[in-house]
Design a protein around this motif. Structure first.
Motif, PDB file in Angstrom:
ATOM      1  N   MET A   1       0.846  -1.149   0.000  1.00  0.00           N
ATOM      2  CA  MET A   1       0.000   0.000   0.000  1.00  0.00           C
ATOM      3  C   MET A   1       0.905   1.230   0.000  1.00  0.00           C
ATOM      4  O   MET A   1       1.924   1.256   0.689  1.00  0.00           O
ATOM      5  CB  MET A   1      -0.882  -0.004   1.239  1.00  0.00           C
ATOM      6  CG  MET A   1      -1.850   1.106   1.265  1.00  0.00           C
ATOM      7  SD  MET A   1      -2.979   0.999   2.660  1.00  0.00           S
ATOM      8  CE  MET A   1      -3.836  -0.503   2.266  1.00  0.00           C
ATOM      9  N   THR A   2       0.539   2.223  -0.735  1.00  0.00           N
ATOM     10  CA  THR A   2       1.318   3.449  -0.828  1.00  0.00           C
ATOM     11  C   THR A   2       0.467   4.625  -0.377  1.00  0.00           C
ATOM     12  O   THR A   2      -0.703   4.724  -0.745  1.00  0.00           O
ATOM     13  CB  THR A   2       1.773   3.693  -2.285  1.00  0.00           C
ATOM     14  OG1 THR A   2       2.556   2.583  -2.703  1.00  0.00           O
ATOM     15  CG2 THR A   2       2.568   4.961  -2.407  1.00  0.00           C
ATOM     16  N   PHE A   3       1.071   5.503   0.416  1.00  0.00           N
ATOM     17  CA  PHE A   3       0.397   6.728   0.836  1.00  0.00           C
ATOM     18  C   PHE A   3       1.189   7.917   0.316  1.00  0.00           C
ATOM     19  O   PHE A   3       2.410   7.920   0.392  1.00  0.00           O
ATOM     20  CB  PHE A   3       0.327   6.832   2.359  1.00  0.00           C
ATOM     21  CG  PHE A   3      -0.498   5.767   3.004  1.00  0.00           C
ATOM     22  CD1 PHE A   3      -1.870   5.770   2.868  1.00  0.00           C
ATOM     23  CD2 PHE A   3       0.093   4.771   3.742  1.00  0.00           C
ATOM     24  CE1 PHE A   3      -2.640   4.785   3.472  1.00  0.00           C
ATOM     25  CE2 PHE A   3      -0.656   3.779   4.343  1.00  0.00           C
ATOM     26  CZ  PHE A   3      -2.030   3.787   4.209  1.00  0.00           C
ATOM     27  N   GLU A   4       0.494   8.903  -0.206  1.00  0.00           N
ATOM     28  CA  GLU A   4       1.102  10.153  -0.639  1.00  0.00           C
ATOM     29  C   GLU A   4       0.325  11.298  -0.012  1.00  0.00           C
ATOM     30  O   GLU A   4      -0.892  11.252   0.089  1.00  0.00           O
ATOM     31  CB  GLU A   4       1.067  10.284  -2.164  1.00  0.00           C
ATOM     32  CG  GLU A   4       1.902   9.261  -2.875  1.00  0.00           C
ATOM     33  CD  GLU A   4       1.862   9.434  -4.389  1.00  0.00           C
ATOM     34  OE1 GLU A   4       1.398  10.494  -4.864  1.00  0.00           O
ATOM     35  OE2 GLU A   4       2.280   8.504  -5.075  1.00  0.00           O
ATOM     36  N   ARG A   5       1.052  12.323   0.368  1.00  0.00           N
ATOM     37  CA  ARG A   5       0.404  13.478   0.992  1.00  0.00           C
ATOM     38  C   ARG A   5       0.057  14.506  -0.076  1.00  0.00           C
ATOM     39  O   ARG A   5       0.916  15.059  -0.719  1.00  0.00           O
ATOM     40  CB  ARG A   5       1.342  14.098   2.026  1.00  0.00           C
ATOM     41  CG  ARG A   5       0.710  15.250   2.752  1.00  0.00           C
ATOM     42  CD  ARG A   5       1.627  15.801   3.810  1.00  0.00           C
ATOM     43  NE  ARG A   5       0.985  16.868   4.538  1.00  0.00           N
ATOM     44  CZ  ARG A   5       1.490  17.436   5.600  1.00  0.00           C
ATOM     45  NH1 ARG A   5       2.667  17.043   6.065  1.00  0.00           N
ATOM     46  NH2 ARG A   5       0.840  18.391   6.219  1.00  0.00           N
ATOM     47  N   HIS A   6      -1.226  14.745  -0.250  1.00  0.00           N
ATOM     48  CA  HIS A   6      -1.706  15.757  -1.192  1.00  0.00           C
ATOM     49  C   HIS A   6      -2.631  16.699  -0.422  1.00  0.00           C
ATOM     50  O   HIS A   6      -3.809  16.401  -0.233  1.00  0.00           O
ATOM     51  CB  HIS A   6      -2.470  15.120  -2.351  1.00  0.00           C
ATOM     52  CG  HIS A   6      -1.629  14.255  -3.225  1.00  0.00           C
ATOM     53  ND1 HIS A   6      -0.772  14.762  -4.177  1.00  0.00           N
ATOM     54  CD2 HIS A   6      -1.484  12.913  -3.270  1.00  0.00           C
ATOM     55  CE1 HIS A   6      -0.154  13.774  -4.783  1.00  0.00           C
ATOM     56  NE2 HIS A   6      -0.562  12.627  -4.245  1.00  0.00           N
ATOM     57  N   GLN A  17       0.504   8.162   8.643  1.00  0.00           N
ATOM     58  CA  GLN A  17       1.841   7.606   8.814  1.00  0.00           C
ATOM     59  C   GLN A  17       1.872   6.557   9.924  1.00  0.00           C
ATOM     60  O   GLN A  17       2.541   5.531   9.803  1.00  0.00           O
ATOM     61  CB  GLN A  17       2.843   8.707   9.150  1.00  0.00           C
ATOM     62  CG  GLN A  17       3.160   9.613   7.981  1.00  0.00           C
ATOM     63  CD  GLN A  17       4.103  10.719   8.409  1.00  0.00           C
ATOM     64  OE1 GLN A  17       3.835  11.430   9.371  1.00  0.00           O
ATOM     65  NE2 GLN A  17       5.201  10.851   7.704  1.00  0.00           N
ATOM     66  N   LEU A  18       1.168   6.805  11.002  1.00  0.00           N
ATOM     67  CA  LEU A  18       1.191   5.882  12.131  1.00  0.00           C
ATOM     68  C   LEU A  18       0.496   4.554  11.827  1.00  0.00           C
ATOM     69  O   LEU A  18       0.661   3.587  12.569  1.00  0.00           O
ATOM     70  CB  LEU A  18       0.591   6.533  13.372  1.00  0.00           C
ATOM     71  CG  LEU A  18       1.495   7.595  14.002  1.00  0.00           C
ATOM     72  CD1 LEU A  18       0.764   8.322  15.120  1.00  0.00           C
ATOM     73  CD2 LEU A  18       2.792   6.990  14.505  1.00  0.00           C
ATOM     74  N   LEU A  19      -0.247   4.478  10.734  1.00  0.00           N
ATOM     75  CA  LEU A  19      -0.826   3.200  10.328  1.00  0.00           C
ATOM     76  C   LEU A  19       0.269   2.170  10.046  1.00  0.00           C
ATOM     77  O   LEU A  19       0.033   0.968  10.101  1.00  0.00           O
ATOM     78  CB  LEU A  19      -1.709   3.370   9.088  1.00  0.00           C
ATOM     79  CG  LEU A  19      -3.015   4.107   9.294  1.00  0.00           C
ATOM     80  CD1 LEU A  19      -3.688   4.345   7.950  1.00  0.00           C
ATOM     81  CD2 LEU A  19      -3.924   3.339  10.226  1.00  0.00           C
ATOM     82  N   ARG A  25       6.903  -4.422   7.432  1.00  0.00           N
ATOM     83  CA  ARG A  25       8.005  -3.548   7.046  1.00  0.00           C
ATOM     84  C   ARG A  25       7.403  -2.309   6.407  1.00  0.00           C
ATOM     85  O   ARG A  25       6.364  -2.378   5.751  1.00  0.00           O
ATOM     86  CB  ARG A  25       8.938  -4.198   6.019  1.00  0.00           C
ATOM     87  CG  ARG A  25       9.639  -5.438   6.463  1.00  0.00           C
ATOM     88  CD  ARG A  25      10.649  -5.269   7.551  1.00  0.00           C
ATOM     89  NE  ARG A  25      11.823  -4.511   7.154  1.00  0.00           N
ATOM     90  CZ  ARG A  25      12.773  -4.158   7.988  1.00  0.00           C
ATOM     91  NH1 ARG A  25      12.692  -4.484   9.258  1.00  0.00           N
ATOM     92  NH2 ARG A  25      13.798  -3.478   7.599  1.00  0.00           N
ATOM     93  N   ILE A  26       8.072  -1.168   6.558  1.00  0.00           N
ATOM     94  CA  ILE A  26       7.643   0.072   5.937  1.00  0.00           C
ATOM     95  C   ILE A  26       8.797   0.561   5.085  1.00  0.00           C
ATOM     96  O   ILE A  26       9.924   0.688   5.573  1.00  0.00           O
ATOM     97  CB  ILE A  26       7.277   1.146   7.001  1.00  0.00           C
ATOM     98  CG1 ILE A  26       6.126   0.668   7.882  1.00  0.00           C
ATOM     99  CG2 ILE A  26       6.900   2.454   6.320  1.00  0.00           C
ATOM    100  CD1 ILE A  26       6.563  -0.030   9.118  1.00  0.00           C
ATOM    101  N   ARG A  27       8.527   0.812   3.835  1.00  0.00           N
ATOM    102  CA  ARG A  27       9.562   1.339   2.937  1.00  0.00           C
ATOM    103  C   ARG A  27       9.260   2.811   2.674  1.00  0.00           C
ATOM    104  O   ARG A  27       8.152   3.166   2.315  1.00  0.00           O
ATOM    105  CB  ARG A  27       9.590   0.564   1.633  1.00  0.00           C
ATOM    106  CG  ARG A  27      10.022  -0.859   1.822  1.00  0.00           C
ATOM    107  CD  ARG A  27      10.191  -1.563   0.492  1.00  0.00           C
ATOM    108  NE  ARG A  27      10.479  -2.966   0.702  1.00  0.00           N
ATOM    109  CZ  ARG A  27      11.703  -3.451   0.871  1.00  0.00           C
ATOM    110  NH1 ARG A  27      12.732  -2.641   0.850  1.00  0.00           N
ATOM    111  NH2 ARG A  27      11.882  -4.737   1.057  1.00  0.00           N
TER     112      ARG A  27
END
Length: 55
Positions: A1-6, A17-19, A25-27
């Motif tokens: 899963m990818t998160f981007e801040r918009h 982020q805390l999810l 692992r978090i990349r």
């Protein structure tokens, strides 16, 4: 899963982020974090030793 801040406000972005604490692992960029190291980085800005950041 990818998160981007918009245009997310700081409080929402920190919650997203805390999810990462629920992942194995978090990349981020060229770093690979354990969930514990990730939470420390998000909450304090302190990175773990470089050897633990390598994928």
């Amino acid at each position: 899963m990818t998160f981007e801040r918009h245009d997310a406000d700081d409080e929402l972005w920190r919650a997203v982020q805390l999810l990462g604490r629920h992942a194995r692992r978090i990349r981020s960029g060229n770093c690979s974090f354990t969930p514990e190291d990730w939470v420390t980085w998000v909450t304090t800005g302190r990175l773990p030793p470089v050897a633990r950041l390598r994928p």
